[in-house]
Design a protein around this motif. Sequence first.
Motif, PDB file in Angstrom:
ATOM      1  N   THR A 111      26.992  28.396  38.670  1.00  0.00           N
ATOM      2  CA  THR A 111      27.252  28.420  37.225  1.00  0.00           C
ATOM      3  C   THR A 111      28.368  27.468  36.784  1.00  0.00           C
ATOM      4  OG1 THR A 111      28.771  30.253  37.528  1.00  0.00           O
ATOM      5  CG2 THR A 111      26.499  30.811  36.929  1.00  0.00           C
ATOM      6  N   VAL A 112      28.996  26.779  37.741  1.00  0.00           N
ATOM      7  CA  VAL A 112      30.040  25.815  37.344  1.00  0.00           C
ATOM      8  C   VAL A 112      29.645  24.437  37.877  1.00  0.00           C
ATOM      9  CG1 VAL A 112      32.490  25.229  37.454  1.00  0.00           C
ATOM     10  CG2 VAL A 112      31.812  27.617  37.289  1.00  0.00           C
ATOM     11  N   PRO A 113      29.027  23.608  37.028  1.00  0.00           N
ATOM     12  CA  PRO A 113      28.453  22.340  37.501  1.00  0.00           C
ATOM     13  C   PRO A 113      29.499  21.266  37.786  1.00  0.00           C
ATOM     14  CG  PRO A 113      28.047  22.626  35.161  1.00  0.00           C
ATOM     15  CD  PRO A 113      28.800  23.848  35.605  1.00  0.00           C
TER      16      PRO A 113
ATOM     17  N   CYS B 105      30.364  41.791  45.112  1.00  0.00           N
ATOM     18  CA  CYS B 105      31.512  42.030  44.221  1.00  0.00           C
ATOM     19  C   CYS B 105      32.713  42.450  45.060  1.00  0.00           C
ATOM     20  CB  CYS B 105      31.181  43.119  43.203  1.00  0.00           C
ATOM     21  SG  CYS B 105      30.843  44.710  43.977  1.00  0.00           S
ATOM     22  N   GLY B 106      33.871  42.617  44.400  1.00  0.00           N
ATOM     23  CA  GLY B 106      35.073  43.086  45.074  1.00  0.00           C
ATOM     24  C   GLY B 106      35.067  44.604  45.241  1.00  0.00           C
TER      25      GLY B 106
ATOM     26  N   ASN C 279      34.746  47.305  42.471  1.00  0.00           N
ATOM     27  CA  ASN C 279      33.573  47.330  41.596  1.00  0.00           C
ATOM     28  C   ASN C 279      32.270  47.719  42.283  1.00  0.00           C
ATOM     29  OD1 ASN C 279      34.783  46.510  39.090  1.00  0.00           O
ATOM     30  ND2 ASN C 279      35.189  44.559  40.102  1.00  0.00           N
TER      31      ASN C 279
ATOM     32  N   THR D 246      23.520  32.889  30.111  1.00  0.00           N
ATOM     33  CA  THR D 246      23.601  32.186  31.405  1.00  0.00           C
ATOM     34  C   THR D 246      22.802  32.939  32.471  1.00  0.00           C
ATOM     35  OG1 THR D 246      25.744  31.296  30.815  1.00  0.00           O
ATOM     36  CG2 THR D 246      25.243  31.367  33.160  1.00  0.00           C
TER      37      THR D 246
ATOM     38  N   TYR E 222      32.762  41.587  48.957  1.00  0.00           N
ATOM     39  CA  TYR E 222      33.164  40.307  49.567  1.00  0.00           C
ATOM     40  C   TYR E 222      34.543  40.371  50.212  1.00  0.00           C
ATOM     41  CZ  TYR E 222      35.933  39.237  45.318  1.00  0.00           C
ATOM     42  OH  TYR E 222      36.838  39.280  44.293  1.00  0.00           O
TER      43      TYR E 222
ATOM     44  N   VAL F 218      26.987  33.962  25.706  1.00  0.00           N
ATOM     45  CA  VAL F 218      27.322  33.067  26.823  1.00  0.00           C
ATOM     46  C   VAL F 218      26.992  33.730  28.165  1.00  0.00           C
ATOM     47  CG1 VAL F 218      29.240  31.982  28.058  1.00  0.00           C
ATOM     48  CG2 VAL F 218      29.010  31.680  25.591  1.00  0.00           C
TER      49      VAL F 218
ATOM     50  N   LYS G  45      39.202  28.092  29.771  1.00  0.00           N
ATOM     51  CA  LYS G  45      39.057  26.791  30.442  1.00  0.00           C
ATOM     52  C   LYS G  45      39.130  25.654  29.412  1.00  0.00           C
ATOM     53  CE  LYS G  45      36.350  28.635  34.305  1.00  0.00           C
ATOM     54  NZ  LYS G  45      35.079  28.602  35.057  1.00  0.00           N
TER      55      LYS G  45
ATOM     56  N   GLY H 190      29.411  37.683  42.136  1.00  0.00           N
ATOM     57  CA  GLY H 190      30.027  38.011  40.847  1.00  0.00           C
ATOM     58  C   GLY H 190      29.208  39.042  40.084  1.00  0.00           C
ATOM     59  N   ALA H 191      28.540  39.944  40.838  1.00  0.00           N
ATOM     60  CA  ALA H 191      27.651  40.921  40.190  1.00  0.00           C
ATOM     61  C   ALA H 191      28.422  41.936  39.348  1.00  0.00           C
ATOM     62  CB  ALA H 191      26.800  41.634  41.242  1.00  0.00           C
ATOM     63  N   SER H 192      29.741  41.996  39.521  1.00  0.00           N
ATOM     64  CA  SER H 192      30.556  42.877  38.686  1.00  0.00           C
ATOM     65  C   SER H 192      31.031  42.168  37.432  1.00  0.00           C
ATOM     66  CB  SER H 192      31.769  43.347  39.485  1.00  0.00           C
ATOM     67  OG  SER H 192      32.424  42.211  40.033  1.00  0.00           O
TER      68      SER H 192
ATOM     69  N   MET I  69      23.944  24.603  33.435  1.00  0.00           N
ATOM     70  CA  MET I  69      24.743  24.509  32.212  1.00  0.00           C
ATOM     71  C   MET I  69      23.939  25.110  31.061  1.00  0.00           C
ATOM     72  SD  MET I  69      27.408  23.814  30.582  1.00  0.00           S
ATOM     73  CE  MET I  69      28.345  23.195  31.940  1.00  0.00           C
TER      74      MET I  69
ATOM     75  N   ALA J  50      30.603  39.436  34.007  1.00  0.00           N
ATOM     76  CA  ALA J  50      29.716  39.487  32.840  1.00  0.00           C
ATOM     77  C   ALA J  50      28.390  38.787  33.107  1.00  0.00           C
ATOM     78  CB  ALA J  50      30.430  38.867  31.640  1.00  0.00           C
TER      79      ALA J  50
HETATM   80  N1  LIG Z   1      27.557  26.888  33.254  1.00  0.00           N
HETATM   81  C1  LIG Z   1      27.592  27.681  32.196  1.00  0.00           C
HETATM   82  O1  LIG Z   1      26.979  27.371  31.169  1.00  0.00           O
HETATM   83  C2  LIG Z   1      28.378  28.977  32.280  1.00  0.00           C
HETATM   84  C3  LIG Z   1      28.192  29.964  31.309  1.00  0.00           C
HETATM   85  C4  LIG Z   1      28.872  31.174  31.449  1.00  0.00           C
HETATM   86  C5  LIG Z   1      29.777  31.346  32.505  1.00  0.00           C
HETATM   87  N2  LIG Z   1      29.968  30.337  33.401  1.00  0.00           N
HETATM   88  C6  LIG Z   1      30.902  30.510  34.528  1.00  0.00           C
HETATM   89  O2  LIG Z   1      30.436  31.578  35.336  1.00  0.00           O
HETATM   90  C7  LIG Z   1      31.566  32.197  35.987  1.00  0.00           C
HETATM   91  C8  LIG Z   1      31.459  33.711  35.804  1.00  0.00           C
HETATM   92  O3  LIG Z   1      31.627  34.050  34.431  1.00  0.00           O
HETATM   93  P1  LIG Z   1      31.793  35.578  34.005  1.00  0.00           P
HETATM   94  O4  LIG Z   1      31.874  35.626  32.537  1.00  0.00           O
HETATM   95  O5  LIG Z   1      30.819  36.422  34.712  1.00  0.00           O
HETATM   96  O6  LIG Z   1      33.260  35.874  34.627  1.00  0.00           O
HETATM   97  P2  LIG Z   1      33.904  37.285  34.983  1.00  0.00           P
HETATM   98  O7  LIG Z   1      33.331  38.362  34.127  1.00  0.00           O
HETATM   99  O8  LIG Z   1      35.378  37.062  34.974  1.00  0.00           O
HETATM  100  O9  LIG Z   1      33.426  37.591  36.489  1.00  0.00           O
HETATM  101  C9  LIG Z   1      33.938  36.903  37.597  1.00  0.00           C
HETATM  102  C10 LIG Z   1      33.251  37.466  38.836  1.00  0.00           C
HETATM  103  O10 LIG Z   1      33.647  36.706  39.980  1.00  0.00           O
HETATM  104  C11 LIG Z   1      33.876  37.594  41.053  1.00  0.00           C
HETATM  105  N3  LIG Z   1      34.765  36.969  42.027  1.00  0.00           N
HETATM  106  C12 LIG Z   1      36.056  36.632  41.845  1.00  0.00           C
HETATM  107  N4  LIG Z   1      36.544  36.076  42.966  1.00  0.00           N
HETATM  108  C13 LIG Z   1      35.520  36.049  43.871  1.00  0.00           C
HETATM  109  C14 LIG Z   1      35.391  35.601  45.230  1.00  0.00           C
HETATM  110  N5  LIG Z   1      36.406  35.056  45.876  1.00  0.00           N
HETATM  111  N6  LIG Z   1      34.198  35.738  45.841  1.00  0.00           N
HETATM  112  C15 LIG Z   1      33.145  36.285  45.179  1.00  0.00           C
HETATM  113  N7  LIG Z   1      33.202  36.730  43.899  1.00  0.00           N
HETATM  114  C16 LIG Z   1      34.393  36.608  43.262  1.00  0.00           C
HETATM  115  C17 LIG Z   1      34.469  38.820  40.416  1.00  0.00           C
HETATM  116  O11 LIG Z   1      34.304  39.935  41.288  1.00  0.00           O
HETATM  117  P3  LIG Z   1      35.358  41.178  41.339  1.00  0.00           P
HETATM  118  O12 LIG Z   1      35.987  41.263  39.965  1.00  0.00           O
HETATM  119  O13 LIG Z   1      34.498  42.352  41.647  1.00  0.00           O
HETATM  120  O14 LIG Z   1      36.351  40.852  42.386  1.00  0.00           O
HETATM  121  C18 LIG Z   1      33.599  38.918  39.153  1.00  0.00           C
HETATM  122  O15 LIG Z   1      32.388  39.576  39.450  1.00  0.00           O
HETATM  123  C19 LIG Z   1      32.820  31.577  35.352  1.00  0.00           C
HETATM  124  O16 LIG Z   1      33.336  30.585  36.229  1.00  0.00           O
HETATM  125  C20 LIG Z   1      32.298  30.932  34.082  1.00  0.00           C
HETATM  126  O17 LIG Z   1      33.075  29.846  33.646  1.00  0.00           O
HETATM  127  C21 LIG Z   1      29.291  29.161  33.304  1.00  0.00           C
END
Ligand SMILES: NC(=O)c1ccc[n+]([C@@H]2O[C@H](COP(=O)([O-])OP(=O)(O)OC[C@H]3O[C@@H](n4cnc5c(N)ncnc54)[C@H](OP(=O)(O)O)[C@@H]3O)[C@@H](O)[C@H]2O)c1
Length: 323
Positions: A235-237, A176-177, A180, A132, A195, A128, A45, A152-154, A260, A156
């Motif tokens: 998690t996305v403000p 999750c999807g 997963n 978070t 979902y 990160v 991003k 997004g339980a699958s 954040m 990170a």
């Molecule tokens: N604010 C902050 O400080 C901060 C810090 C860290 C991360 N973040 C944000 O948090 C988000 C998650 O980060 P991450 O590292 O966990 O990403 P990630 O590992 O890529 O995980 C993304 C998750 O989203 C799920 N997902 C995708 N499409 C979806 C939908 N339509 N409905 C429901 N779930 C869906 C995926 O599920 P499946 O794969 O099972 O489909 C997966 O579990 C990102 O947007 C990241 O930028 C923010």
Amino acid sequence: MRAVIFERCGDESVLAVKDVPKPACGPRELLVRVTSVSLNPVDYKLRQGMLRFLGRPRLPAITGKDFAGVVEFVGAEMRGYSVGDRVFGSVDSLTGAGACAEYLVITEDRVARTPDGVTDEQASCLCVAAGTALRGLESAGFAAGQSVLITGASGAVGAAAAQIAVRRGAKVTGVCGSNNVEYVRSLGVERVVDYKREDWAAIDSVYDIVFDAAASSSFAVARRRMTAKGVYVNTVPMPGVMLSSAWARVTSRQRCIAFMLDMSHALIEQLGALAREGVLVARVARTVDFEGVADAQRAMAEGKIYGKACVRPPSIASQQPQP
Ligand SMILES: NC(=O)c1ccc[n+]([C@@H]2O[C@H](COP(=O)([O-])OP(=O)(O)OC[C@H]3O[C@@H](n4cnc5c(N)ncnc54)[C@H](OP(=O)(O)O)[C@@H]3O)[C@@H](O)[C@H]2O)c1
């Protein structure tokens, strides 16, 4: 030294593996030889120039934030570290510095010792994502025995949140999807919602916390599945979430948090301890070399990586050093 850099913001084609100067270590910094990096969505991003509210990285920039490595040099005013110590941490990417490099320098608020028993690869997955998860749950006032729904339980962040909440005795539903479902069940959650087949906003339960780690929903939707004093964390403000947060404060006993992460040495130490206790275990989906970073970031942006993508610098032999 070799590093994965970008000289302008754009898609993954702007990334290139190049020789750049080894960074100079300031008096309150450590020079670290990087042994493992894990990629996060924030990396692509920032590279895309999407996170205007955070700011743009100073260019040219090295991509990647989260790393593990070995201390190569200790700044004159840096206390508590010795050459050869194993450390992990998270770079402030807005400065143009980054983790996808053979060496990096890091300030004391962004690093901690890697605990014995935690591999460098696992340590590099912590800051990160698990940071978070931990601080995001804390921001919602998470307490043992509460009910928590995690989207997004699958992923990170979501998987780390599930691991922490399950260990602390929460009743957890993970969303999750389809691919997963088994993985999320293996985290010890009580219920898994796929979902792609079922709308979690229509299920027959209410929760103390809806932790929207996937940032795929909204306060307006989530509040229907929340208790009277329930908390929604996104998690996305983005502006819409911040607006909901302000609106909820004046109109409702339910709360909306635009989360954040604020990195600190204390947080990094806490994450290390949780990894040492076996609470936090990252699922590493693939490990690539510097040349593979662009492809891994593209796959991550397209939702094609289930778990963490890790990066190994060229100077690290194919075998990950074990503690
Ligand atoms: N604010 C902050 O400080 C901060 C810090 C860290 C991360 N973040 C944000 O948090 C988000 C998650 O980060 P991450 O590292 O966990 O990403 P990630 O590992 O890529 O995980 C993304 C998750 O989203 C799920 N997902 C995708 N499409 C979806 C939908 N339509 N409905 C429901 N779930 C869906 C995926 O599920 P499946 O794969 O099972 O489909 C997966 O579990 C990102 O947007 C990241 O930028 C923010």
